[in-house]
Design an enzyme around this catalytic site. Structure first.
Site, PDB file in Angstrom:
ATOM      1  N   HIS A  64       0.838  -1.215   0.000  1.00 11.97           N
ATOM      2  CA  HIS A  64       0.000   0.000   0.000  1.00 11.97           C
ATOM      3  C   HIS A  64       0.865   1.254   0.000  1.00 11.97           C
ATOM      4  CE1 HIS A  64      -3.074  -2.853   1.098  1.00 11.97           C
ATOM      5  NE2 HIS A  64      -2.472  -3.133   2.239  1.00 11.97           N
ATOM      6  N   HIS A  96       2.000   8.964   1.293  1.00  9.93           N
ATOM      7  CA  HIS A  96       0.920   8.839   0.311  1.00  9.93           C
ATOM      8  C   HIS A  96       1.278   9.800  -0.808  1.00  9.93           C
ATOM      9  CE1 HIS A  96      -1.720   6.826   3.360  1.00  9.93           C
ATOM     10  NE2 HIS A  96      -1.008   7.577   4.172  1.00  9.93           N
ATOM     11  N   HIS A 119       3.257  10.546   6.872  1.00 10.27           N
ATOM     12  CA  HIS A 119       2.579  10.259   8.135  1.00 10.27           C
ATOM     13  C   HIS A 119       3.540   9.596   9.108  1.00 10.27           C
ATOM     14  CE1 HIS A 119      -1.628  10.219   6.083  1.00 10.27           C
ATOM     15  NE2 HIS A 119      -1.222  11.445   6.412  1.00 10.27           N
ATOM     16  N   THR A 199      -6.331   6.210   7.805  1.00 11.63           N
ATOM     17  CA  THR A 199      -6.841   6.538   6.477  1.00 11.63           C
ATOM     18  C   THR A 199      -6.774   5.327   5.544  1.00 11.63           C
ATOM     19  OG1 THR A 199      -4.662   7.208   5.726  1.00 11.63           O
ATOM     20  CG2 THR A 199      -6.067   8.929   6.686  1.00 11.63           C
ATOM     21  N   THR A 200      -6.417   4.183   6.133  1.00 10.29           N
ATOM     22  CA  THR A 200      -6.471   2.930   5.381  1.00 10.29           C
ATOM     23  C   THR A 200      -7.220   1.916   6.247  1.00 10.29           C
ATOM     24  OG1 THR A 200      -4.454   2.097   6.410  1.00 10.29           O
ATOM     25  CG2 THR A 200      -4.194   3.332   4.356  1.00 10.29           C
TER      26      THR A 200
HETATM   27  O1  LIG Z   1      -1.196   7.202   8.722  1.00  5.34           O
HETATM   28  C1  LIG Z   1      -2.190   6.631   8.307  1.00  5.34           C
HETATM   29  O2  LIG Z   1      -2.447   6.471   7.098  1.00  5.34           O
HETATM   30  C2  LIG Z   1      -3.092   6.077   9.357  1.00  5.34           C
HETATM   31  C3  LIG Z   1      -2.612   4.715   9.722  1.00  5.34           C
HETATM   32  C4  LIG Z   1      -1.859   4.524  10.870  1.00  5.34           C
HETATM   33  C5  LIG Z   1      -1.469   3.236  11.258  1.00  5.34           C
HETATM   34  C6  LIG Z   1      -1.814   2.149  10.478  1.00  5.34           C
HETATM   35  O3  LIG Z   1      -1.439   0.899  10.915  1.00  5.34           O
HETATM   36  C7  LIG Z   1      -2.005  -0.214  10.223  1.00  5.34           C
HETATM   37  C8  LIG Z   1      -2.538  -1.158  11.249  1.00  5.34           C
HETATM   38  C9  LIG Z   1      -3.511  -0.711  12.148  1.00  5.34           C
HETATM   39  C10 LIG Z   1      -4.027  -1.607  13.084  1.00  5.34           C
HETATM   40  C11 LIG Z   1      -3.554  -2.919  13.147  1.00  5.34           C
HETATM   41  C12 LIG Z   1      -2.566  -3.328  12.233  1.00  5.34           C
HETATM   42  C13 LIG Z   1      -2.065  -2.450  11.289  1.00  5.34           C
HETATM   43  C14 LIG Z   1      -2.536   2.328   9.296  1.00  5.34           C
HETATM   44  C15 LIG Z   1      -2.922   3.611   8.918  1.00  5.34           C
HETATM   45 ZN   LIG Z   2      -0.919   7.344   6.138  1.00  6.50          ZN
END
Ligand SMILES: O=C(O)Cc1ccc(OCc2ccccc2)cc1
Ligand SMILES: [Zn+2]
Length: 262
Positions: A64, A96, A119, A199-200
Site C-alpha cells: 500500500h 501517500h 505520516h 486513512t487505510t
Molecule cells: O497514517 C495513516 O495512514 C493512518 C494509519 C496509521 C497506522 C496504520 O497501521 C495499520 C494497522 C492498524 C491496526 C492494526 C494493524 C495495522 C494504518 C494507517
Molecule cells: Zn498514512
C-alpha cells in the site's frame, strides 16, 4: 492471497465500507482543512518531538505504501505536547502520493491537494500494551502529517529515495538503520489538530491528527522515485505502479478543527 483492499476501481476507497463499515463513521480521515473554520485554542501548547534516540530498523513495501519501522519497545522516540495528554511512541512512518504532482496528499487545505503527505505514526504506550491494542482505542494513536510540495531537491529525502529500488515489490524489506525523521520536518510546526481515523483499512477511529501547516519541499525527481514502486508482488505477473495511494477527504460531521500557531 489477493489484497483485501487497495486503491483501484474494484477495491479502492469508494468500496472499503463494504468490508469496513466504520468507513462511514463520524470521525473518519482525512478531511479538507478550511483554515478559516479552525478555532484558535491559546491553551494548546507546541508539539514536542524527542526523536534524538530514535532507532529505525527497516524499510518495507507493504503493498500500500513504503514504510520505515522503528524500535518501539521503550520511550526512546516520542511525540508529546499540543493536544496530547501523554507521550506517544514513534512506530513507523510512510507516505501517500499521486501519479502527478497536482494531487497525492490525503488532507487538503481549502480544497487544495499537495503532491504527497508523510505520516509519522505514534501510539499511546502509557495506556495500552501494544500498538495493535492502541490502534483500536479512541486515544490510542497520534499521527503527525507533513505535506510535500515539489520544488528544489530535499537535502535529506535522498536517504530514502536512494533505497526505494530495494523495496520495489510488495513484501520486500531492507535494513534501514540510523535514520532520524526529524530531518523531514519543516522549520515551523504550526499545526491543525482534530480527532480522526486511520486513512487505510481497518480505518479505526483512534487517531489524534496533528497536521503541520508548512510543507517541506522535495524535487519532482525525488518524488518520481516513489512511483517506481509497485503494489504487486515480484511473483505476480501484473506490475501495478504504486501511485495515487491516498484516500479522499471525508465528511467533517460536526468535528472541531483547532489551530495552533507555534
Ligand atoms: O497514517 C495513516 O495512514 C493512518 C494509519 C496509521 C497506522 C496504520 O497501521 C495499520 C494497522 C492498524 C491496526 C492494526 C494493524 C495495522 C494504518 C494507517
Ligand atoms: Zn498514512
Amino acid at each position: 492471497t489477493g489484497n483485501p483492499w487497495g486503491y483501484g476501481k474494484q477495491d479502492g476507497p469508494s468500496v472499503w465500507h463494504k468490508n469496513y463499515p466504520v468507513a462511514e463513521g463520524d470521525r473518519q480521515s482525512p478531511i479538507d482543512i478550511d483554515p478559516h473554520q479552525a478555532s484558535h485554542d491559546p491553551s494548546l501548547g507546541p508539539i514536542v518531538l524527542n526523536y534524538d534516540k530514535c532507532t529505525s530498523i527497516k524499510i518495507a513495501n507493504n503493498g500500500h505504501s513504503v514504510v520505515v519501522e522503528f524500535e518501539d519497545s521503550d520511550d526512546r522516540s516520542v511525540i508529546q505536547g499540543g493536544p496530547l495528554g501523554n507521550p506517544y511512541r514513534l512506530k513507523q512512518f510512510h507516505f501517500h502520493w499521486g501519479g502527478k504532482d497536482c494531487h497525492g496528499s490525503e488532507h487538503t487545505v481549502a480544497g487544495n491537494s499537495y503532491a504527497s503527505e508523510l505520516h509519522l505514526v505514534h501510539w499511546n504506550a502509557v495506556k495500552y500494551k501494544t500498538f495493535e491494542e492502541a490502534a483500536t482505542a479512541p486515544d490510542g494513536l497520534a499521527v503527525l502529517g507533513i505535506f510535500l510540495e515539489t520544488g528544489d531537491d530535499h537535502r535529506w529525502l535522498h536517504t530514502i529515495t536512494d533505497v526505494l529500488y530495494t523495496v520495489k515489490f510488495k513484501g520486500s524489506v531492507t535494513d534501514f538503520k540510523g535514520f532520524n525523521p526529524k530531518c523531514l520536518l519543516p522549520s515551523s510546526l504550526h499545526y491543525w489538530t482534530y480527532l480522526g481515523s486511520l486513512t487505510t483499512p481497518p480505518l479505526h477511529e483512534s487517531v489524534t491528527w496533528i497536521v503541520v501547516k508548512d510543507p517541506i519541499i522535495v524535487s519532482e525527481k525525488q518524488l518520481s522515485k516513489f512511483r517506481t514502486l509497485v503494489f504487486t508482488g515480484e511473483e505476480e505477473d501484473q506490475r501495478t505502479r504504486m501511485e495515487n495511494n491516498f484516500r479522499p477527504p471525508q465528511p467533517l460531521k460536526g468535528r472541531k478543527l483547532i489551530s495552533r500557531r507555534v
